[in-house]
Design a protein around this motif. Structure first.
Motif, PDB file in Angstrom:
ATOM      1  N   ASP A  44       0.824  -1.216   0.000  1.00 41.64           N
ATOM      2  CA  ASP A  44       0.000   0.000   0.000  1.00 41.64           C
ATOM      3  C   ASP A  44       0.855   1.261   0.000  1.00 41.64           C
ATOM      4  O   ASP A  44       0.488   2.263  -0.612  1.00 41.64           O
ATOM      5  N   LEU A  48       0.468   4.207  -2.662  1.00 41.86           N
ATOM      6  CA  LEU A  48       0.168   5.563  -2.196  1.00 41.86           C
ATOM      7  C   LEU A  48       1.217   6.555  -2.698  1.00 41.86           C
ATOM      8  O   LEU A  48       0.881   7.661  -3.139  1.00 41.86           O
ATOM      9  N   GLN A  51       0.536   7.173  -6.319  1.00 38.06           N
ATOM     10  CA  GLN A  51      -0.672   7.994  -6.477  1.00 38.06           C
ATOM     11  C   GLN A  51      -0.349   9.470  -6.247  1.00 38.06           C
ATOM     12  O   GLN A  51      -0.810  10.334  -6.998  1.00 38.06           O
ATOM     13  N   LYS A  52       0.440   9.744  -5.234  1.00 37.28           N
ATOM     14  CA  LYS A  52       0.820  11.137  -4.953  1.00 37.28           C
ATOM     15  C   LYS A  52       1.694  11.710  -6.065  1.00 37.28           C
ATOM     16  O   LYS A  52       1.567  12.886  -6.409  1.00 37.28           O
ATOM     17  N   PHE A  81      -6.121   3.106  -6.868  1.00 34.18           N
ATOM     18  CA  PHE A  81      -6.931   3.053  -5.652  1.00 34.18           C
ATOM     19  C   PHE A  81      -7.514   1.655  -5.447  1.00 34.18           C
ATOM     20  O   PHE A  81      -7.921   1.002  -6.406  1.00 34.18           O
ATOM     21  N   HIS A  85     -10.680   3.066  -0.756  1.00 34.28           N
ATOM     22  CA  HIS A  85      -9.834   4.267  -0.729  1.00 34.28           C
ATOM     23  C   HIS A  85     -10.541   5.484  -0.146  1.00 34.28           C
ATOM     24  O   HIS A  85      -9.901   6.312   0.474  1.00 34.28           O
ATOM     25  N   HIS A  88      -9.984   5.214   3.639  1.00 35.55           N
ATOM     26  CA  HIS A  88      -8.609   5.254   4.138  1.00 35.55           C
ATOM     27  C   HIS A  88      -7.769   6.419   3.607  1.00 35.55           C
ATOM     28  O   HIS A  88      -6.789   6.798   4.244  1.00 35.55           O
ATOM     29  N   HIS A  89      -8.120   6.939   2.446  1.00 33.53           N
ATOM     30  CA  HIS A  89      -7.347   8.026   1.831  1.00 33.53           C
ATOM     31  C   HIS A  89      -8.301   9.074   1.269  1.00 33.53           C
ATOM     32  O   HIS A  89      -8.233   9.430   0.089  1.00 33.53           O
ATOM     33  N   TYR A  90      -9.175   9.558   2.131  1.00 33.80           N
ATOM     34  CA  TYR A  90     -10.254  10.456   1.712  1.00 33.80           C
ATOM     35  C   TYR A  90      -9.725  11.718   1.026  1.00 33.80           C
ATOM     36  O   TYR A  90     -10.164  12.058  -0.076  1.00 33.80           O
ATOM     37  N   LEU A  92      -6.801  12.457  -0.350  1.00 31.87           N
ATOM     38  CA  LEU A  92      -6.135  12.163  -1.615  1.00 31.87           C
ATOM     39  C   LEU A  92      -7.168  11.789  -2.683  1.00 31.87           C
ATOM     40  O   LEU A  92      -7.087  12.255  -3.820  1.00 31.87           O
ATOM     41  N   SER A  93      -8.135  10.983  -2.317  1.00 32.64           N
ATOM     42  CA  SER A  93      -9.189  10.597  -3.261  1.00 32.64           C
ATOM     43  C   SER A  93      -9.921  11.821  -3.775  1.00 32.64           C
ATOM     44  O   SER A  93     -10.144  11.969  -4.983  1.00 32.64           O
TER      45      SER A  93
END
Length: 140
Positions: A44, A48, A51-52, A81, A85, A88-90, A92-93
């Protein structure tokens, strides 16, 4: 088997040689190489991180009015994602989906804008979090 991982290795090598705040053609090349190896990502943390990087590449491409390029980086970020997602990654989403909707709007892909806006409206926790996509939807 090492060939399948080569683009990812190249991407990491390039990233290691450029300053963290530098976003130029070399940065785009590194992210593109990492995206080619994204199916090999198992952790993960790696997902992540990529994704960033895709968000950063998408933001930079948008600032250069390279909307189609921005959309491709942001789509790559979305594709990374996992199903949970939004829990857990609000933040960023929300960032990736909002910017992706704007990029798709900029290249006149209004059907895709509508699809993405629907996802954000359904997942967003507050009206304030929905405002950016509502503005994109109104423009389209």
């Amino acid at each position: 088997d090492g060939v399948c991982c080569l683009p990812g290795q190249i991407g990491y090598l390039i990233l290691g040689d450029i300053p963290e705040n530098q976003v130029d053609n070399l940065f785009f090349t590194a992210v593109s190489q990492l995206n080619k190896g994204k199916n090999q990502l198992e952790e993960d943390v790696e997902r992540l991180f990529l994704q960033k990087l895709n968000l950063r590449a998408g933001e930079r491409a948008m600032s250069l009015a390279a909307f189609s390029v921005a959309a491709s980086y942001l789509r790559a970020g979305i594709d990374l994602f996992l199903n949970d997602h939004w829990e857990h990654h609000y933040d960023l989403s929300l960032q990736v989906y909002n910017l992706y909707a704007e990029a798709e709007y900029s290249i006149c892909h209004f059907e895709e804008v509508g699809r993405v806006v629907g996802i954000v409206i359904k997942a967003a926790k507050s009206f304030q979090d929905k405002q950016r996509v509502y503005a994109t939807l109104i423009k389209s």
